[in-house]
Enzyme design. Structure first.
Site, PDB file in Angstrom:
ATOM      1  N   ASP A 155       0.808  -1.220   0.000  1.00 53.02           N
ATOM      2  CA  ASP A 155       0.000   0.000   0.000  1.00 53.02           C
ATOM      3  C   ASP A 155       0.841   1.270   0.000  1.00 53.02           C
ATOM      4  O   ASP A 155       0.331   2.360  -0.247  1.00 53.02           O
ATOM      5  CB  ASP A 155      -0.867   0.035   1.267  1.00 53.02           C
ATOM      6  CG  ASP A 155      -2.162  -0.730   1.103  1.00 53.02           C
ATOM      7  OD1 ASP A 155      -2.642  -0.839  -0.026  1.00 53.02           O
ATOM      8  OD2 ASP A 155      -2.672  -1.212   2.125  1.00 53.02           O
TER       9      ASP A 155
HETATM   10  C1  GLC Z   1      -1.686  -3.952   5.338  1.00 51.17           C
HETATM   11  C2  GLC Z   1      -2.910  -3.982   4.468  1.00 51.17           C
HETATM   12  C3  GLC Z   1      -2.690  -4.830   3.262  1.00 51.17           C
HETATM   13  C4  GLC Z   1      -1.425  -4.448   2.576  1.00 51.17           C
HETATM   14  C5  GLC Z   1      -0.241  -4.487   3.514  1.00 51.17           C
HETATM   15  C6  GLC Z   1       1.036  -3.996   2.888  1.00 51.17           C
HETATM   16  O1  GLC Z   1      -1.541  -5.187   5.976  1.00 51.17           O
HETATM   17  O2  GLC Z   1      -4.029  -4.458   5.173  1.00 51.17           O
HETATM   18  O3  GLC Z   1      -3.761  -4.684   2.378  1.00 51.17           O
HETATM   19  O4  GLC Z   1      -1.226  -5.317   1.511  1.00 51.17           O
HETATM   20  O5  GLC Z   1      -0.521  -3.677   4.625  1.00 51.17           O
HETATM   21  O6  GLC Z   1       1.009  -2.634   2.602  1.00 51.17           O
HETATM   22  C1  GLC Z   2      -0.672   2.248   5.761  1.00 52.71           C
HETATM   23  C2  GLC Z   2       0.105   1.074   6.305  1.00 52.71           C
HETATM   24  C3  GLC Z   2      -0.144  -0.172   5.529  1.00 52.71           C
HETATM   25  C4  GLC Z   2      -1.613  -0.413   5.407  1.00 52.71           C
HETATM   26  C5  GLC Z   2      -2.356   0.814   4.917  1.00 52.71           C
HETATM   27  C6  GLC Z   2      -3.832   0.558   4.974  1.00 52.71           C
HETATM   28  O1  GLC Z   2      -0.224   2.541   4.499  1.00 52.71           O
HETATM   29  O2  GLC Z   2       1.480   1.314   6.308  1.00 52.71           O
HETATM   30  O3  GLC Z   2       0.492  -1.270   6.142  1.00 52.71           O
HETATM   31  O4  GLC Z   2      -1.831  -1.442   4.508  1.00 52.71           O
HETATM   32  O5  GLC Z   2      -2.038   1.948   5.671  1.00 52.71           O
HETATM   33  O6  GLC Z   2      -4.602   1.594   4.595  1.00 52.71           O
END
Ligand code: GLC
Ligand code: GLC
Length: 822
Positions: A492
């Protein structure tokens, strides 16, 4: 098994499937979940937490203040006043000295026992299967030689259902609170006079000596929960809340001879009024539904029967997969805790934990699809429903709402879509469901696209969604022929189209993805995997030209990956909007990333040219640590707007070189694919919570569930876990153990067995229920290999080891003997 060995804060009790916490001051609150259907509660080892029905945002029943001081304050509290001395069985909030304490987090229940001065108070919290309520069973024992007349005060605070409003809109909420009290039952009925057709019931199954429903009366205005007025005074005030903050508290007066004990229960229920008239008289609620609930749980034996049905529920679920193997951590996690955590992610997605406030994220599209991989073997029917719900939040062009609300099942417009990996996970979850259940009819199930949901006749099917997903990635490709990334892919925080210089905007929604050119190598790897899955599915359906079409897409993408993304010793990660490479030795930071190594290898890249092995050796050299594989190296030291949030975190945490457990599992599977069982287990154990008990003051998280993130080697707190419970790690580690290491792989035709284990394992046993049959699988490893099947015998008959074991469909137990070797 050394489950008896006691570590600083507790130990596993493998026989009872409990984690036993022996002191309350754990390094962080250690959480458990109550509930399995629609009513859920969070419950920490000091009885902290809250309850909700279906949706932690829209139907929150009790209050909890996140990030409190102390961290965990507010919950299912009991105050004991024993001759003027006030204490709590769960230690908090009074934290009285000299309370002997034990907490047992079990499957769907938490039992906390406190003892002081010869008085033992045992509290047990659980949600009976199929019910929209929590039962709190209390047993008070006089273990002293004197008669005791203790008073017990229950306490919890009601939430006005809509959690965000409840914690922000005091100009309204301070004036709306309403309750009614009838006998031992407290009814929280705020907003019942208007559009709500539901209320919260908090009742005791025994006569009470008094009650309170006003927080100000019970606690005070300037007091804290640890010095609440009523329990210290030893007398309830029978307060009836009007506005401000309604609570529920019952006073129970006991009289116990030496050695005597008394048991009774409380019920905290979410009650929908249905068609029953709302009122008996002006301002007097019709309480018939609530009364029936209290009556039901007041019947002798009702509470114990409910607990027994909870145990039976979990025994049945976990009984679908049980292993006996030489590694105690792998065994207990696979048999109990990992499957249990998978159910929590199924129920909660990423909504409500100690790190997720239940008002933010709802259900994630990619998250929920991956979660399904971990629970589909337990409850295929609910997996089916979940797949169709998720698919219905896809738009007809292929993109998906990134999140949706479980209550309304509607996409969350705030975060929107355009995460260009989302749709591909739907292919993985659907294929996993069909392989488990054999149910191909789901492909023809009508399933509207979110932007066509208004149409009267739904002509689109789930299979159309899968085709749309594949087609979308093919269409959305960039200058190198690789998939575009959109706002982000699985990571993300890799925001290649964001370019944000404005601290007030969200990395995940800022930036314009239209006409963008940034590409993701990880999505390319995931596409390879998905296209191969689709080809296999079509073969199973005897649709050979469609299978060939998918293989064509696969071959084309594979060619692109090998041509464009090989960096010399590993696969690159992405191509930025300006075309520059991300995750290459030519970068100064972020030279190598974990995700593209995992997914390219799992997608079949590098299989015939040695690159898969080379990529994995690079992971070992540059990213592996004793606490897991870090996400990339070197960590980013400064913010780079061309890369986005990934560069925003301090080095060593979250997506900036943290150990993101979720993506570690893809590496575990890749090692299994390469036949490296010793490596696979070593890596598996590096993030396994059960193996962290001897360093628990560093690790800090619950030793029974996987953490989303463990601080990486660049962080001062290397090895510290965060964001425990709600993580895709749960599902994927279960895939690693059950399918990667132990090699029990559901396939369309039946079960395939293809383990990859450490060479010194003499073998293992698995009981696997599959499509109604039970397979007792014994694997022996006389030649001490990691991989390779020499012989397979089913019910005493040799079968071709390359063939899947077909379920007989007779509902019986079948013996499978597998011999590994050359
Ligand atoms: C969080 C989110 C997931 C994402 C991950 C890596 O666990 O829930 O959707 O893939 O972060 O950013
Ligand atoms: C932030 C976190 C990531 C997660 C995301 C969800 O980017 O670092 O882990 O997946 O929020 O919205």
């Amino acid at each position: 098994m050394n489950s008896a060995s006691t570590f600083k804060y507790g130990h596993f009790d493998d026989a009872t499937r409990e984690y036993v916490i022996t002191r309350p001051d754990t390094p962080l609150p250690w959480l458990n979940y109550l509930g399995q259907d629609e009513f859920f509660g969070l419950c920490t080892n000091t009885a902290g937490g809250y309850s909700f029905w279906k949706d932690a945002k829209l139907r929150r029943l009790t209050r909890y203040r996140y990030n409190n001081v102390p961290y965990d304050l507010g919950g299912r509290y009991f105050y004991v006043n024993d001759g003027g001395e006030v204490w709590n069985p769960g230690w908090k909030p009074v934290k009285a000295k000299g309370v002997k304490y034990e907490c047992r987090h079990g499957l769907g229940y938490t039992r906390i026992v406190g003892e002081r001065d010869g008085l033992e108070v045992e509290t047990l919290f659980f949600v009976p299967p199929g019910e929209n309520l929590e039962v709190w069973k209390v047993t008070v024992r006089n273990k002293s030689a004197q008669r005791k007349t203790p008073k017990l005060f229950s306490y919890q605070e009601f939430c006005f259902f809509e959690a965000l409003n409840d914690m922000t809109n005091y100009q309204r909420t301070y004036s709306i609170g309403e309750v009614e009290v009838e006998g031992s039952a407290i009814y929280h009925k705020t907003e019942f006079r208007e559009r709500r057709n539901h209320y919260t019931l908090f009742a005791c199954t025994r006569p009470i000596a008094g009650f309170d429903t006003s927080r100000d009366a019970f606690v005070g205005i300037h007091e804290g929960l640890h010095e609440a007025k009523v329990p210290f005074a030893g007398q309830a005030t029978n307060s009836v809340a009007f506005g401000w903050n309604p609570i529920g508290s019952h006073q129970i007066d006991l009289d116990l001879a030496p050695g005597a004990e008394e048991s009774f229960a409380f019920v905290l229920a979410y009650v929908e009024q249905g068609d029953a008239p709302k009122f008996d008289a002006p301002f007097v609620m019709n309480k018939s539904v609530g009364r029936a609930i209290v009556e039901k749980y007041s019947a002798p034996g009702a509470v114990d029967a409910a607990l027994a049905s909870l145990k039976a529920y979990w025994d049945a679920l976990l009984g679908n997969f049980q292993v006996d193997c030489p590694n105690e951590h792998a065994q207990r996690m696979a048999n109990t805790w990992n499957q249990y955590q998978c159910m929590a992610t199924f129920n909660m997605s990423r909504s409500a934990s100690m790190y997720e406030t239940g008002i933010g994220r709802g259900m994630g599209f990619r998250d929920s699809n991956q979660d399904l991989l971990g629970f589909v073997h337990m409850i295929p029917s609910r997996a089916r429903e979940r797949i169709l719900d998720i698919a219905a939040t896809q738009l007809s062009d292929g993109t998906c709402y990134h999140q949706y609300q479980p209550l309304t099942k509607k996409g969350n417009a705030d975060i929107g879509g355009d995460f260009y990996d989302d749709h591909l996970w739907l292919v993985l979850s659907t294929c996993a469901y069909i392989k488990e259940s054999g149910d191909t009819s789901i492909l023809q199930a009508p399933c509207a696209y979110a932007d066509k949901a208004y149409e009267n006749v739904i002509t689109d099917t789930l299979l159309d969604h899968l085709e749309t997903s594949i087609a979308y990635t093919i269409k959305k490709r960039g200058p190198n022929g690789l998939p575009l990334i959109g706002h982000a892919d699985w990571n993300d925080c890799l925001n290649l189209n964001c370019f944000s210089t404005e601290p007030n905007e969200s990395f995940q929604t800022a930036g314009d993805v239209r006409d963008s050119k940034a590409e993701s190598v990880m999505i390319a790897g995931l596409f390879l995997y998905a296209a191969r899955e689709m080809a296999g599915l079509y073969e199973h359906l005897d649709r050979n030209s469609d299978a060939a079409r998918m293989r064509g897409h696969y071959a084309e993408m594979l060619d692109t990956v090998e041509r464009v993304t090989w960096d010399g010793a590993w696969y690159t990660r992405a191509y930025a909007a300006d075309g520059s490479v991300v995750g290459s030795h030519t970068n100064t930071e972020g030279k190598i990333f974990i995700e593209s190594q995992g997914w390219c290898v799992l997608g079949g890249a590098g299989a015939n040219n040695g690159r898969a092995r080379q990529a994995m050796e690079s992971v070992h050299r540059h990213l592996y640590t004793k606490n897991g594989v870090v996400l990339q190296q070197p960590a980013y030291s400064t913010y780079d707007k061309a890369l986005g949030e990934v560069t925003s975190y301090p080095p060593g945490v979250k997506e900036n070189a943290g150990i993101f457990s979720h993506n570690n599992t893809w590496i575990h599977l890749a090692w299994c694919q390469l036949g490296e069982g010793d490596r696979a287990l070593e890596y598996y154990l590096s993030i396994c919570p059960s193996a962290k008990q001897d360093q628990i003051d560093t690790y800090r998280g619950e030793p029974y569930v996987y953490a989303q993130m463990i601080a990486g080697k660049d962080a001062p707190c290397f090895g510290e876990a965060k964001n425990n419970w709600l993580t895709g790690t749960a599902a994927w580690t279960f895939v690693v153990v059950s399918q990667g290491l132990l090699g029990i792989k559901p396939d369309y035709a039946g079960l395939r067995i293809d383990p990859c284990i450490p060479k010194d394992w003499p073998g293992f046993k698995v009981t696997r229920r599959f499509r109604g049959d039970t397979f007792e699988i014994t694997v022996s490893n006389p030649q001490h290999v990691s991989k390779g099947i020499k012989a397979v015998r089913v019910d005493g008959k040799d079968i071709d080891p390359t063939q899947a074991i077909r379920p007989a469909g007779d509902g019986r137990t079948h013996r499978v003997e597998v011999v590994l070797g050359e």
